[in-house]
Design a protein around this motif. Structure first.
Motif, PDB file in Angstrom:
ATOM      1  N   VAL A   1      12.033  -0.593   5.269  1.00 41.18           N
ATOM      2  CA  VAL A   1      11.594   0.805   5.273  1.00 41.18           C
ATOM      3  C   VAL A   1      11.261   1.217   3.846  1.00 41.18           C
ATOM      4  O   VAL A   1      12.004   0.897   2.915  1.00 41.18           O
ATOM      5  CB  VAL A   1      12.683   1.741   5.847  1.00 41.18           C
ATOM      6  N   VAL A   2      10.149   1.941   3.679  1.00 41.39           N
ATOM      7  CA  VAL A   2       9.763   2.487   2.375  1.00 41.39           C
ATOM      8  C   VAL A   2       9.738   4.001   2.502  1.00 41.39           C
ATOM      9  O   VAL A   2       8.908   4.562   3.221  1.00 41.39           O
ATOM     10  CB  VAL A   2       8.385   1.960   1.923  1.00 41.39           C
ATOM     11  N   ALA A   3      10.675   4.676   1.818  1.00 45.51           N
ATOM     12  CA  ALA A   3      10.737   6.131   1.797  1.00 45.51           C
ATOM     13  C   ALA A   3      10.410   6.626   0.395  1.00 45.51           C
ATOM     14  O   ALA A   3      10.508   5.877  -0.576  1.00 45.51           O
ATOM     15  CB  ALA A   3      12.117   6.615   2.225  1.00 45.51           C
TER      16      ALA A   3
ATOM     17  N   LEU B   1       7.507   4.524   5.856  1.00 46.40           N
ATOM     18  CA  LEU B   1       6.849   3.363   6.443  1.00 46.40           C
ATOM     19  C   LEU B   1       7.916   2.417   6.987  1.00 46.40           C
ATOM     20  O   LEU B   1       8.893   2.111   6.299  1.00 46.40           O
ATOM     21  CB  LEU B   1       6.001   2.641   5.400  1.00 46.40           C
ATOM     22  N   VAL B   2       7.737   1.970   8.220  1.00 40.95           N
ATOM     23  CA  VAL B   2       8.689   1.067   8.860  1.00 40.95           C
ATOM     24  C   VAL B   2       7.963  -0.220   9.232  1.00 40.95           C
ATOM     25  O   VAL B   2       6.888  -0.181   9.833  1.00 40.95           O
ATOM     26  CB  VAL B   2       9.305   1.697  10.125  1.00 40.95           C
ATOM     27  N   SER B   3       8.558  -1.343   8.869  1.00 45.15           N
ATOM     28  CA  SER B   3       7.997  -2.650   9.225  1.00 45.15           C
ATOM     29  C   SER B   3       9.127  -3.519   9.770  1.00 45.15           C
ATOM     30  O   SER B   3      10.076  -3.841   9.053  1.00 45.15           O
ATOM     31  CB  SER B   3       7.362  -3.313   8.002  1.00 45.15           C
ATOM     32  N   THR B   4       9.041  -3.873  11.048  1.00 42.75           N
ATOM     33  CA  THR B   4      10.062  -4.692  11.694  1.00 42.75           C
ATOM     34  C   THR B   4       9.459  -6.032  12.065  1.00 42.75           C
ATOM     35  O   THR B   4       8.405  -6.094  12.706  1.00 42.75           O
ATOM     36  CB  THR B   4      10.607  -4.006  12.959  1.00 42.75           C
TER      37      THR B   4
ATOM     38  N   ARG C   1       0.819  -1.207   0.000  1.00 44.35           N
ATOM     39  CA  ARG C   1       0.000   0.000   0.000  1.00 44.35           C
ATOM     40  C   ARG C   1       0.854   1.258   0.000  1.00 44.35           C
ATOM     41  O   ARG C   1       0.496   2.265  -0.636  1.00 44.35           O
ATOM     42  CB  ARG C   1      -0.931  -0.009   1.214  1.00 44.35           C
ATOM     43  N   ALA C   2       1.984   1.237   0.704  1.00 41.62           N
ATOM     44  CA  ALA C   2       2.877   2.397   0.715  1.00 41.62           C
ATOM     45  C   ALA C   2       3.444   2.667  -0.675  1.00 41.62           C
ATOM     46  O   ALA C   2       3.510   3.816  -1.128  1.00 41.62           O
ATOM     47  CB  ALA C   2       4.009   2.170   1.717  1.00 41.62           C
ATOM     48  N   ILE C   3       3.856   1.605  -1.372  1.00 40.67           N
ATOM     49  CA  ILE C   3       4.375   1.758  -2.736  1.00 40.67           C
ATOM     50  C   ILE C   3       3.276   2.243  -3.668  1.00 40.67           C
ATOM     51  O   ILE C   3       3.492   3.141  -4.506  1.00 40.67           O
ATOM     52  CB  ILE C   3       4.959   0.420  -3.234  1.00 40.67           C
ATOM     53  N   GLU C   4       2.093   1.679  -3.541  1.00 35.18           N
ATOM     54  CA  GLU C   4       0.953   2.074  -4.374  1.00 35.18           C
ATOM     55  C   GLU C   4       0.577   3.534  -4.130  1.00 35.18           C
ATOM     56  O   GLU C   4       0.257   4.274  -5.072  1.00 35.18           O
ATOM     57  CB  GLU C   4      -0.236   1.164  -4.071  1.00 35.18           C
TER      58      GLU C   4
ATOM     59  N   SER D   1       9.670   5.124  -4.807  1.00 35.87           N
ATOM     60  CA  SER D   1       9.702   4.355  -3.558  1.00 35.87           C
ATOM     61  C   SER D   1      11.102   3.792  -3.376  1.00 35.87           C
ATOM     62  O   SER D   1      11.592   3.062  -4.237  1.00 35.87           O
ATOM     63  CB  SER D   1       8.677   3.216  -3.585  1.00 35.87           C
ATOM     64  N   TYR D   2      11.727   4.148  -2.273  1.00 40.03           N
ATOM     65  CA  TYR D   2      13.043   3.626  -1.917  1.00 40.03           C
ATOM     66  C   TYR D   2      12.836   2.569  -0.838  1.00 40.03           C
ATOM     67  O   TYR D   2      12.486   2.889   0.297  1.00 40.03           O
ATOM     68  CB  TYR D   2      13.954   4.739  -1.408  1.00 40.03           C
TER      69      TYR D   2
END
Length: 270
Positions: free
Chosen positions: A201-203, A191-194, A65-68, A77-78
């Motif tokens: 991370v998606v920046a 966005l951070v997902s651990t 969803r973050a990339i979209e 998107s990095y």
């Protein structure tokens, strides 16, 4: 236990395993039931490992969803993927006990205010919990001979212990919280997902991507949980009609390579 891919047996090529008696397993289970609400209540919401209703599928959906979202806004998107190197083995026990003591103080103070129970009862319970945690993490489970002296473990939580995943999650949470704050726009943070020892991370900007990587390197050294250089990866996804910084990608990749930490997976234009 011998590590995968290691040929010669020595301390560095083996992995500590908790070979425990029935009584110690009961104590470990008791410890887990007591520390779980403290740890889950004090860690970041983005730290999803071993949390109820925070599955791997949900994390993948959040990243998608973050990339979209970035695509719809015509932003790149990095995607930065990091892995903590030998995470369980590098946990410093005294740092763990100190941090847990602070978290348990906050938890029991809040519990005392909500329930209005006797403060002395909570103090005794908290003191007993801290002693039990110290015993579980510092006392070896298997002695070499019957009359061997107690050897205190100063570094590393035991693999095979039911409470170790939560203790590692608790220590590594500082890394997650630091990355959450390193975005240039507070209203649009990365966005951070651990999940356990994996951090994704998606920046949506080169500046934030660099900040994330530098923050990860700095904080991981501060908490004695170094990142694995072999598993660090960066993937850049550009929208099809994006024209903002394609010409600057080369210079950006040079900056990343100077860190000698991230492997460039490639660029995607779609």
């Amino acid at each position: 236990m011998k590590r995968h891919g290691c040929k010669f047996p020595c301390m560095k090529t083996t992995r500590p395993i908790a070979i425990t008696s029935v009584m110690v397993k009961i104590l470990d289970r008791t410890l887990l039931e007591k520390i779980r609400p403290i740890i889950l209540g004090s860690t970041s919401k983005c730290n999803a490992g071993f949390k109820p209703e925070m599955s791997c599928e949900l994390q993948l959906l959040r990243i998608h969803r973050a990339i979209e979202k970035n695509m719809k806004r015509n932003l790149p998107s990095y995607i930065i993927a990091q892995d903590v190197k030998s995470g369980y083995n590098n946990v410093v026990i005294e740092d763990l006990l100190k941090k847990f003591g602070e978290a348990s103080n906050e938890y029991y103070n809040k519990l005392f205010q909500e329930e209005g129970a006797a403060e002395g009862n909570h103090s005794q319970e908290q003191e007993g919990l801290n002693h039990l945690l110290r015993y579980i993490v510092q006392t070896p489970r298997l002695r070499i001979w019957n009359e061997s002296p107690d050897i205190r473990i100063n570094k590393g939580v035991l693999q095979g212990s039911i409470s170790s995943p939560y203790l590692f999650l608790f220590v590594a949470d500082d890394l997650t919280k630091a990355v959450e704050k390193c975005g240039s726009d507070q209203e649009d943070p990365p966005l951070v997902s651990t999940w356990a020892d994996d951090i994704t991370v998606v920046a949506n900007s080169r500046v934030d991507a660099c900040r994330v990587i530098r923050t990860q390197l700095k904080v991981s050294q501060q908490i004695n949980l170094p990142l694995s250089a072999k598993k660090a990866q960066l993937l850049i996804i550009y929208p099809k009609n994006y024209k903002g910084e394609k010409r600057k990608v080369g210079k950006y990749l040079e900056r990343i390579r100077i860190l000698k930490h991230v492997k460039i997976l490639g660029l995607i234009f779609q």
